[in-house]
Design a protein around this motif. Structure first.
Motif, PDB file in Angstrom:
ATOM      1  N   ALA A  80       0.773  -1.154  -0.036  1.00  0.00           N
ATOM      2  CA  ALA A  80      -0.055  -0.026  -0.073  1.00  0.00           C
ATOM      3  C   ALA A  80       0.950   1.209  -0.019  1.00  0.00           C
ATOM      4  N   PRO A  81       0.387   2.290  -0.735  1.00  0.00           N
ATOM      5  CA  PRO A  81       1.239   3.423  -0.851  1.00  0.00           C
ATOM      6  C   PRO A  81       1.535   4.186   0.616  1.00  0.00           C
ATOM      7  N   VAL A  82       2.507   4.927   0.961  1.00  0.00           N
ATOM      8  CA  VAL A  82       2.754   5.413   2.094  1.00  0.00           C
ATOM      9  C   VAL A  82       3.065   7.069   1.599  1.00  0.00           C
ATOM     10  N   SER A  83       2.364   7.828   2.657  1.00  0.00           N
ATOM     11  CA  SER A  83       2.644   9.227   2.557  1.00  0.00           C
ATOM     12  C   SER A  83       3.483   9.679   4.012  1.00  0.00           C
ATOM     13  N   ARG A  84       4.339  10.787   3.776  1.00  0.00           N
ATOM     14  CA  ARG A  84       5.237  11.113   4.959  1.00  0.00           C
ATOM     15  C   ARG A  84       5.134  12.449   5.186  1.00  0.00           C
ATOM     16  N   TYR A  85       5.318  12.847   6.637  1.00  0.00           N
ATOM     17  CA  TYR A  85       5.331  14.279   6.697  1.00  0.00           C
ATOM     18  C   TYR A  85       6.137  14.621   7.988  1.00  0.00           C
ATOM     19  N   GLN A  86       6.038  15.799   8.570  1.00  0.00           N
ATOM     20  CA  GLN A  86       6.734  15.975   9.724  1.00  0.00           C
ATOM     21  C   GLN A  86       6.072  16.749  10.741  1.00  0.00           C
ATOM     22  N   GLN A  87       5.993  16.766  12.092  1.00  0.00           N
ATOM     23  CA  GLN A  87       4.913  17.353  12.689  1.00  0.00           C
ATOM     24  C   GLN A  87       5.663  17.310  14.231  1.00  0.00           C
ATOM     25  N   HIS A 109       2.124  14.684  22.769  1.00  0.00           N
ATOM     26  CA  HIS A 109       1.275  15.641  23.658  1.00  0.00           C
ATOM     27  C   HIS A 109      -0.370  15.307  23.195  1.00  0.00           C
ATOM     28  N   ILE A 110      -1.167  15.928  24.335  1.00  0.00           N
ATOM     29  CA  ILE A 110      -2.685  15.484  24.176  1.00  0.00           C
ATOM     30  C   ILE A 110      -2.971  16.496  22.856  1.00  0.00           C
ATOM     31  N   GLN A 111      -2.586  17.188  22.345  1.00  0.00           N
ATOM     32  CA  GLN A 111      -3.250  18.253  21.298  1.00  0.00           C
ATOM     33  C   GLN A 111      -2.885  17.050  20.136  1.00  0.00           C
ATOM     34  N   GLN A 112      -1.825  16.387  20.001  1.00  0.00           N
ATOM     35  CA  GLN A 112      -1.649  15.420  19.010  1.00  0.00           C
ATOM     36  C   GLN A 112      -2.429  14.124  19.085  1.00  0.00           C
ATOM     37  N   LEU A 140       0.638   8.025  29.514  1.00  0.00           N
ATOM     38  CA  LEU A 140      -0.484   7.342  28.950  1.00  0.00           C
ATOM     39  C   LEU A 140      -1.847   7.984  29.463  1.00  0.00           C
ATOM     40  N   ALA A 141      -1.876   8.179  30.657  1.00  0.00           N
ATOM     41  CA  ALA A 141      -3.260   8.636  31.231  1.00  0.00           C
ATOM     42  C   ALA A 141      -3.658   9.998  30.682  1.00  0.00           C
ATOM     43  N   GLN A 142      -2.449  10.574  30.546  1.00  0.00           N
ATOM     44  CA  GLN A 142      -2.519  12.099  30.058  1.00  0.00           C
ATOM     45  C   GLN A 142      -3.220  12.302  28.645  1.00  0.00           C
ATOM     46  N   LEU A 143      -2.817  11.133  27.901  1.00  0.00           N
ATOM     47  CA  LEU A 143      -3.161  11.072  26.553  1.00  0.00           C
ATOM     48  C   LEU A 143      -4.407  10.362  26.043  1.00  0.00           C
ATOM     49  N   THR A 144      -5.052   9.922  27.381  1.00  0.00           N
ATOM     50  CA  THR A 144      -6.384   9.309  27.056  1.00  0.00           C
ATOM     51  C   THR A 144      -7.545   9.834  27.719  1.00  0.00           C
ATOM     52  N   PRO A 145      -8.865   9.837  26.920  1.00  0.00           N
ATOM     53  CA  PRO A 145      -9.826  10.666  27.485  1.00  0.00           C
ATOM     54  C   PRO A 145     -10.594   9.775  28.499  1.00  0.00           C
ATOM     55  N   PRO A 146     -11.246  10.188  29.553  1.00  0.00           N
ATOM     56  CA  PRO A 146     -12.163   9.624  30.410  1.00  0.00           C
ATOM     57  C   PRO A 146     -12.954   8.472  29.760  1.00  0.00           C
ATOM     58  N   GLY A 147     -13.014   7.289  29.903  1.00  0.00           N
ATOM     59  CA  GLY A 147     -13.704   6.145  29.514  1.00  0.00           C
ATOM     60  C   GLY A 147     -13.193   5.316  28.483  1.00  0.00           C
ATOM     61  N   ALA A 148     -11.906   5.902  27.850  1.00  0.00           N
ATOM     62  CA  ALA A 148     -11.082   5.130  26.963  1.00  0.00           C
ATOM     63  C   ALA A 148     -10.717   3.884  27.514  1.00  0.00           C
ATOM     64  N   LYS A 149     -10.850   2.847  26.552  1.00  0.00           N
ATOM     65  CA  LYS A 149     -10.520   1.406  27.167  1.00  0.00           C
ATOM     66  C   LYS A 149      -9.087   0.962  26.317  1.00  0.00           C
ATOM     67  N   GLY A 150      -8.712   0.041  27.154  1.00  0.00           N
ATOM     68  CA  GLY A 150      -7.405  -0.491  26.509  1.00  0.00           C
ATOM     69  C   GLY A 150      -7.006  -1.833  27.172  1.00  0.00           C
ATOM     70  N   LEU A 151      -6.313  -2.329  26.251  1.00  0.00           N
ATOM     71  CA  LEU A 151      -5.508  -4.032  26.772  1.00  0.00           C
ATOM     72  C   LEU A 151      -4.051  -3.517  26.923  1.00  0.00           C
ATOM     73  N   LEU A 152      -3.723  -4.255  27.934  1.00  0.00           N
ATOM     74  CA  LEU A 152      -2.397  -4.247  28.424  1.00  0.00           C
ATOM     75  C   LEU A 152      -1.923  -5.463  28.770  1.00  0.00           C
ATOM     76  N   VAL A 153      -0.475  -5.819  28.093  1.00  0.00           N
ATOM     77  CA  VAL A 153       0.161  -7.339  28.255  1.00  0.00           C
ATOM     78  C   VAL A 153       1.322  -7.065  29.078  1.00  0.00           C
ATOM     79  N   SER A 154       1.496  -7.505  30.451  1.00  0.00           N
ATOM     80  CA  SER A 154       2.612  -7.422  31.188  1.00  0.00           C
ATOM     81  C   SER A 154       3.373  -8.806  31.112  1.00  0.00           C
ATOM     82  N   VAL A 155       4.295  -8.955  31.890  1.00  0.00           N
ATOM     83  CA  VAL A 155       5.307  -9.989  31.823  1.00  0.00           C
ATOM     84  C   VAL A 155       6.057 -10.294  33.184  1.00  0.00           C
TER      85      VAL A 155
END
Length: 211
Positions: A80-87, A109-112, A140-155
């Motif tokens: 599949a084609p790839v587009s690239r940019y900087q931010q 950052h949270i804005q991104q 991670l908490a700063q980047l995710t809004p209230p109610g956001a769900k996730g899966l974590l695998v620890s070892v």
């Protein structure tokens, strides 16, 4: 830390990489109730095929990875084609509905990450030394809004084990994430031939007034 991971990718020492999506992702993700088309944050994503699986499940994906070698290897898996940019200090590659941000996760950052609706961590927490894990959980908490769900695998390691992947005991996972997430243990897998045992966790970001 940066030099360590770059060296591992350059030398092909990536035993943590799986040639297929992680079984826990396939088994548990559908039961989390993450809305269709919610963007999924994948910290320290490497070239994991889990991102392809999430994209095929109709989720836009935002993967963050320090090693450009990992990103280029991931992109090469598809025609599949790839587009690239900087931010804002990141080199970003987009392929289909997968965005790969090459740079330091702690500089995201949270804005991104404003469109993030869920997250998936199979190899981020366990890639970080103990001194950095609390910073990671808070970011991670700063980047995710209230109610956001996730899966974590620890070892966890049987006996004395080095890393990465680092052994993160259950008590540490709970201490790191419970201040900002509801934390549920879904499964603990029997140790493999290396003495490594994976534990699968369901996390939900708490709201500001939630006890």
């Amino acid at each position: 830390m940066t030099d360590l991971w770059r060296a591992r990718w350059q030398e092909g020492r990536i035993g943590f990489h799986l040639p297929q999506p992680h079984p826990a992702l396939i088994h548990y993700w559908p039961s989390l109730g993450v809305p269709d088309h919610a963007k999924v944050l994948v910290p320290l994503c490497g070239k994991t095929l889990d991102m392809r699986w999430l994209a095929e499940a109709r989720h836009p994906v935002l993967g963050v990875e320090l090693a450009p070698e990992a990103i280029e290897q991931f992109l090469a898996q598809s025609s599949a084609p790839v587009s690239r940019y900087q931010q804002a200090g990141f080199s970003i590659s987009r392929q289909g509905n997968i965005e790969l941000w090459c740079g330091d996760f702690f500089h995201l950052h949270i804005q991104q990450a404003s469109e993030i609706g869920a997250f998936y961590d199979r190899a981020a927490l366990i890639a970080l030394p103990e001194a950095t894990r609390q910073r990671y959980a808070f970011h991670l908490a700063q980047l995710t809004p209230p109610g956001a769900k996730g899966l974590l695998v620890s070892v966890s390691h049987q006996g004395e084990g080095g890393g990465p992947p680092y052994s993160v005991p259950h008590q540490e996972v709970e201490a790191l994430f419970m201040p900002n997430f509801r934390v549920s243990r879904l499964e603990e897998v029997e140790p493999d031939e290396r003495g490594l045992s994976e534990t699968v966790w369901h996390l939900v970001r708490r709201g500001p007034l939630e006890p």
